[in-house]
Design a protein around this motif. Structure first.
Motif, PDB file in Angstrom:
ATOM      1  N   LEU A 156       0.821  -1.213   0.000  1.00  0.00           N
ATOM      2  CA  LEU A 156       0.000   0.000   0.000  1.00  0.00           C
ATOM      3  C   LEU A 156       0.858   1.268   0.000  1.00  0.00           C
ATOM      4  CD1 LEU A 156      -2.557  -1.119   2.730  1.00  0.00           C
ATOM      5  CD2 LEU A 156      -3.034  -0.872   0.297  1.00  0.00           C
ATOM      6  N   LEU A 157       2.005   1.191   0.665  1.00  0.00           N
ATOM      7  CA  LEU A 157       2.874   2.376   0.775  1.00  0.00           C
ATOM      8  C   LEU A 157       3.528   2.668  -0.576  1.00  0.00           C
ATOM      9  CD1 LEU A 157       4.724   1.747   4.164  1.00  0.00           C
ATOM     10  CD2 LEU A 157       3.023   3.510   3.680  1.00  0.00           C
ATOM     11  N   PRO A 158       4.051   3.895  -0.742  1.00  0.00           N
ATOM     12  CA  PRO A 158       4.803   4.167  -1.974  1.00  0.00           C
ATOM     13  C   PRO A 158       5.923   3.151  -2.135  1.00  0.00           C
ATOM     14  CG  PRO A 158       4.497   6.181  -0.702  1.00  0.00           C
ATOM     15  CD  PRO A 158       3.990   5.060   0.146  1.00  0.00           C
ATOM     16  N   ALA A 159       6.221   2.802  -3.388  1.00  0.00           N
ATOM     17  CA  ALA A 159       7.240   1.791  -3.618  1.00  0.00           C
ATOM     18  C   ALA A 159       8.587   2.225  -3.063  1.00  0.00           C
ATOM     19  CB  ALA A 159       7.336   1.500  -5.108  1.00  0.00           C
ATOM     20  N   GLU A 160       8.855   3.522  -3.087  1.00  0.00           N
ATOM     21  CA  GLU A 160      10.157   4.006  -2.616  1.00  0.00           C
ATOM     22  C   GLU A 160      10.005   5.311  -1.852  1.00  0.00           C
ATOM     23  OE1 GLU A 160      13.300   3.162  -6.048  1.00  0.00           O
ATOM     24  OE2 GLU A 160      11.461   4.158  -6.662  1.00  0.00           O
ATOM     25  N   THR A 161      10.901   5.496  -0.904  1.00  0.00           N
ATOM     26  CA  THR A 161      10.906   6.743  -0.152  1.00  0.00           C
ATOM     27  C   THR A 161      12.329   7.288  -0.090  1.00  0.00           C
ATOM     28  OG1 THR A 161       9.075   5.969   1.216  1.00  0.00           O
ATOM     29  CG2 THR A 161      10.345   7.798   2.078  1.00  0.00           C
ATOM     30  N   LEU A 162      12.469   8.575  -0.295  1.00  0.00           N
ATOM     31  CA  LEU A 162      13.765   9.233  -0.147  1.00  0.00           C
ATOM     32  C   LEU A 162      13.637  10.291   0.942  1.00  0.00           C
ATOM     33  CD1 LEU A 162      16.671   9.956  -1.145  1.00  0.00           C
ATOM     34  CD2 LEU A 162      15.599  11.488  -2.796  1.00  0.00           C
ATOM     35  N   VAL A 163      14.433  10.149   1.984  1.00  0.00           N
ATOM     36  CA  VAL A 163      14.411  11.111   3.088  1.00  0.00           C
ATOM     37  C   VAL A 163      15.692  11.942   2.996  1.00  0.00           C
ATOM     38  CG1 VAL A 163      14.288  11.371   5.594  1.00  0.00           C
ATOM     39  CG2 VAL A 163      13.131   9.449   4.507  1.00  0.00           C
ATOM     40  N   VAL A 164      15.548  13.254   2.929  1.00  0.00           N
ATOM     41  CA  VAL A 164      16.712  14.142   2.767  1.00  0.00           C
ATOM     42  C   VAL A 164      16.741  15.133   3.923  1.00  0.00           C
ATOM     43  CG1 VAL A 164      17.789  15.865   1.269  1.00  0.00           C
ATOM     44  CG2 VAL A 164      16.509  13.984   0.248  1.00  0.00           C
ATOM     45  N   HIS A 165      17.921  15.354   4.494  1.00  0.00           N
ATOM     46  CA  HIS A 165      18.033  16.355   5.560  1.00  0.00           C
ATOM     47  C   HIS A 165      19.433  16.946   5.566  1.00  0.00           C
ATOM     48  CE1 HIS A 165      15.263  17.323   9.060  1.00  0.00           C
ATOM     49  NE2 HIS A 165      16.227  18.214   9.186  1.00  0.00           N
ATOM     50  N   GLY A 166      19.537  18.239   5.814  1.00  0.00           N
ATOM     51  CA  GLY A 166      20.841  18.888   5.939  1.00  0.00           C
ATOM     52  C   GLY A 166      21.345  18.777   7.364  1.00  0.00           C
ATOM     53  N   ASP A 167      22.643  18.520   7.533  1.00  0.00           N
ATOM     54  CA  ASP A 167      23.120  18.344   8.912  1.00  0.00           C
ATOM     55  C   ASP A 167      23.243  19.673   9.659  1.00  0.00           C
ATOM     56  OD1 ASP A 167      25.322  19.266   7.556  1.00  0.00           O
ATOM     57  OD2 ASP A 167      26.746  17.919   8.544  1.00  0.00           O
ATOM     58  N   LEU A 189      11.030  -1.772   6.073  1.00  0.00           N
ATOM     59  CA  LEU A 189      10.724  -1.028   4.866  1.00  0.00           C
ATOM     60  C   LEU A 189      12.016  -0.388   4.358  1.00  0.00           C
ATOM     61  CD1 LEU A 189       7.468   0.596   6.223  1.00  0.00           C
ATOM     62  CD2 LEU A 189       7.625  -1.287   4.619  1.00  0.00           C
ATOM     63  N   GLY A 190      13.123  -0.744   5.035  1.00  0.00           N
ATOM     64  CA  GLY A 190      14.421  -0.153   4.730  1.00  0.00           C
ATOM     65  C   GLY A 190      14.854  -0.245   3.278  1.00  0.00           C
ATOM     66  N   PRO A 191      14.770  -1.430   2.661  1.00  0.00           N
ATOM     67  CA  PRO A 191      15.287  -1.562   1.296  1.00  0.00           C
ATOM     68  C   PRO A 191      14.633  -0.588   0.320  1.00  0.00           C
ATOM     69  CG  PRO A 191      14.785  -3.709   2.221  1.00  0.00           C
ATOM     70  CD  PRO A 191      14.300  -2.699   3.198  1.00  0.00           C
ATOM     71  N   SER A 192      13.394  -0.197   0.605  1.00  0.00           N
ATOM     72  CA  SER A 192      12.737   0.715  -0.331  1.00  0.00           C
ATOM     73  C   SER A 192      12.863   2.164   0.127  1.00  0.00           C
ATOM     74  CB  SER A 192      11.266   0.347  -0.462  1.00  0.00           C
ATOM     75  OG  SER A 192      10.655   0.397   0.803  1.00  0.00           O
ATOM     76  N   ALA A 193      13.608   2.391   1.217  1.00  0.00           N
ATOM     77  CA  ALA A 193      13.764   3.758   1.715  1.00  0.00           C
ATOM     78  C   ALA A 193      15.229   4.156   1.741  1.00  0.00           C
ATOM     79  CB  ALA A 193      13.172   3.875   3.119  1.00  0.00           C
ATOM     80  N   LYS A 194      15.500   5.373   1.314  1.00  0.00           N
ATOM     81  CA  LYS A 194      16.875   5.878   1.321  1.00  0.00           C
ATOM     82  C   LYS A 194      16.932   7.104   2.202  1.00  0.00           C
ATOM     83  CE  LYS A 194      17.786   4.992  -3.443  1.00  0.00           C
ATOM     84  NZ  LYS A 194      17.528   5.764  -4.626  1.00  0.00           N
ATOM     85  N   PHE A 195      18.052   7.250   2.898  1.00  0.00           N
ATOM     86  CA  PHE A 195      18.235   8.437   3.732  1.00  0.00           C
ATOM     87  C   PHE A 195      19.493   9.152   3.264  1.00  0.00           C
ATOM     88  CE2 PHE A 195      19.362  10.059   8.248  1.00  0.00           C
ATOM     89  CZ  PHE A 195      18.774  11.288   7.969  1.00  0.00           C
ATOM     90  N   ARG A 196      19.364  10.395   2.861  1.00  0.00           N
ATOM     91  CA  ARG A 196      20.507  11.172   2.402  1.00  0.00           C
ATOM     92  C   ARG A 196      20.743  12.358   3.332  1.00  0.00           C
ATOM     93  NH1 ARG A 196      21.672   7.569  -0.124  1.00  0.00           N
ATOM     94  NH2 ARG A 196      21.709   7.251  -2.367  1.00  0.00           N
ATOM     95  N   ILE A 197      21.908  12.361   3.960  1.00  0.00           N
ATOM     96  CA  ILE A 197      22.300  13.514   4.764  1.00  0.00           C
ATOM     97  C   ILE A 197      23.141  14.395   3.860  1.00  0.00           C
ATOM     98  CG2 ILE A 197      23.635  14.255   6.757  1.00  0.00           C
ATOM     99  CD1 ILE A 197      23.149  11.392   7.890  1.00  0.00           C
ATOM    100  N   ILE A 198      22.791  15.648   3.735  1.00  0.00           N
ATOM    101  CA  ILE A 198      23.618  16.523   2.905  1.00  0.00           C
ATOM    102  C   ILE A 198      24.426  17.443   3.822  1.00  0.00           C
ATOM    103  CG2 ILE A 198      23.649  18.220   1.044  1.00  0.00           C
ATOM    104  CD1 ILE A 198      21.325  16.824  -0.204  1.00  0.00           C
ATOM    105  N   GLN A 199      25.756  17.262   3.748  1.00  0.00           N
ATOM    106  CA  GLN A 199      26.671  17.967   4.643  1.00  0.00           C
ATOM    107  C   GLN A 199      26.622  19.472   4.384  1.00  0.00           C
ATOM    108  OE1 GLN A 199      28.544  16.280   6.906  1.00  0.00           O
ATOM    109  NE2 GLN A 199      27.889  14.257   6.172  1.00  0.00           N
TER     110      GLN A 199
END
Ligand SMILES: *[C@@H]1O[C@H](CO)[C@@H](O)[C@H](O)[C@H]1NC(C)=O
Ligand SMILES: *[C@@H]1O[C@H](CO)[C@@H](O)[C@H](O)[C@H]1NC(C)=O
Length: 424
Positions: A343-354, A376-386
């Motif tokens: 039911l959830l989106p196939a993929e999630t991208l989480v972005v945050h600036g440190d 749900l990890g494999p379909s979710a990515k977490f990007r920290i932007i320095q």
């Protein structure tokens, strides 16, 4: 001399704090105004940092005016002020239509020709963008250049206005987001968009609204039987009980369900209201901020509207092992997760600036941890932007001739990789 200067300074800072309280905290009596010098100082600090950062936005404002009132005037690149929610007709949305030589637009109706509509290969991914603004400010007008940027990357972009506080409470905002997604699903082909590739992108409060709306919709559609044969499993979770009580009332409302979303891009978002309230308190802005009032002003309602807490309770309920039937419990847990995933989106991208001071990065990392714990990890990515702060995920995208914004390329790469990688 010195006492006079001091008096002026004190009067000035107190005036600013009091005017802000009058306007933003709804303070109408003297006792509601801040007297504590520490608080007055903190409020001033935040106020002046906002004023300063707005000053740096002046060149972008000029580009915005030029784009909106000059470049796209009378063109088919942007279709403005489209109604999308019959319940609240004053909210409208703008659609940014990417250029494609293969597309033949009828300039009167803003519709693609029949031929193009039927050729699925030319259809583009669609992004519904939900802006932030602490649930109490912002407009689609201000984010014109974000739409323009994403459009230039080849996406059909939908930017709705939604009911911000005090016109709307959290459930009104949620409903507007739902309606905007549903509108995009039903109408995007008209603009060359692919209804099978709808993405939603939110920034700050907008990221919170995206996550909350999607989680609420998905969880309500899990059959309660997957949580255990007796309803007691759900009743141990205040959040899930609330979600499911509504579910049972409106079971036949299948028209109202959201379409399957392909992906979700969440930037600098708030995912736990109680934690964010603490952060606001530390900054001295919890009374000026509309957040607590939008989210029902109580600890339990804060939890109800916190995507991180929703995921936590979901995990607690679904992993409760019935001692008499341990194997069944585990199977049920697996089935529930599988169902949720579908039911959830196939993929999630989480972005945050440190370097985000407005919403600490911990907000995103904890939300992402919960996604991972739920497998749900494999379909979710977490990007920290320095080195990135709070506003950059939107401001850096705004095209402006005066400067080449830092983080722009990095953000564009993240977005296009996320959306286009699957196509390749
Ligand atoms: C969930 O969605 C329903 C409408 O479908 C709404 O009435 C309710 O307030 C929402 N609840 C939360 C916790 O977001
Ligand atoms: C839902 O609608 C269907 C047909 O429209 C009907 O047969 C069914 O009884 C309804 N269910 C509930 C729970 O109202």
């Amino acid at each position: 001399m010195l006492p006079a200067v001091l008096l002026v300074a004190v009067t000035f800072t107190y005036s600013i704090a009091w005017v802000l309280y009058w306007n933003m905290a709804g303070a109408r009596t003297f006792s509601a105004l801040p007297l504590n010098p520490r608080r007055v100082w903190k409020v001033n600090k935040v106020f002046f940092s906002v004023v300063l950062s707005n000053l740096t936005l002046i060149p972008i404002g000029l580009s915005l005016l030029k784009y909106r009132y000059w470049t796209v005037r009378g063109s088919t690149q942007v279709v403005m002020n489209v109604h999308y929610n019959p319940e609240r007709p004053h909210n409208t949305l703008d659609v940014y239509v990417p250029q494609d030589p293969a597309q033949v637009m009828d300039s009167k109706s803003y519709r693609l020709s029949e031929k193009t509509r039927n050729d699925a290969k030319t259809l583009r991914p669609v992004i519904v963008f939900i802006y932030g603004g602490a649930w109490s400010s912002g407009s689609k007008w201000m984010y014109t250049l974000v739409g323009a940027r994403l459009r230039s990357m080849g996406y059909v972009v939908v930017v709705p206005d939604y009911s911000i506080f005090p016109q709307g409470q959290i459930f009104d905002m949620e409903q507007d987001v739902r309606r905007a997604i549903q509108w995009a699903y039903r109408n995007c082909m008209t603009f060359g968009g692919d209804p099978q590739r709808i993405y939603i992108k939110g920034h700050s409060a907008g990221a919170h609204l995206c996550a909350l709306t999607i989680l609420n919709d998905s969880i309500q559609r899990i059959p309660p039987s997957l949580f255990g044969s007796s309803p007691t499993a759900i009743s141990t979770s205040p959040i899930l009980s609330t979600l499911f009580s509504r579910n049972l009332q409106s079971k036949n409302d299948s028209d109202d369900a959201l379409p399957r979303i392909r992906g979700m891009i969440l930037c600098s978002g708030v995912y736990e209201i109680g934690e964010h309230f603490k952060h606001e308190t530390m900054r001295g802005v919890e009374e000026i901020s509309a957040m607590a009032r939008v989210m029902g002003n109580s600890e339990s309602s804060f939890r109800t509207y916190s995507p991180t807490c929703i995921l936590q309770e979901l995990l607690q309920v679904s992993t409760r092992v019935d001692r008499n039937y341990p194997t069944e419990s585990q199977t049920r847990h697996r089935n529930m997760l599988r169902h949720l995933k579908s039911l959830l989106p196939a993929e999630t991208l989480v972005v945050h600036g440190d370097l985000d001071q407005t919403v600490p990065m911990r907000s995103s990392s904890e939300f992402y941890m919960e996604l991972k714990t739920l497998q749900l990890g494999p379909s979710a990515k977490f990007r920290i932007i320095q080195g990135m702060g709070h506003e950059e995920p939107v401001v850096a995208l705004m095209p402006c001739s005066a400067r080449d914004a830092p983080f722009r390329q990095a953000l564009m790469d993240e977005i296009s990789q996320f959306i286009d990688a699957r196509r390749a």
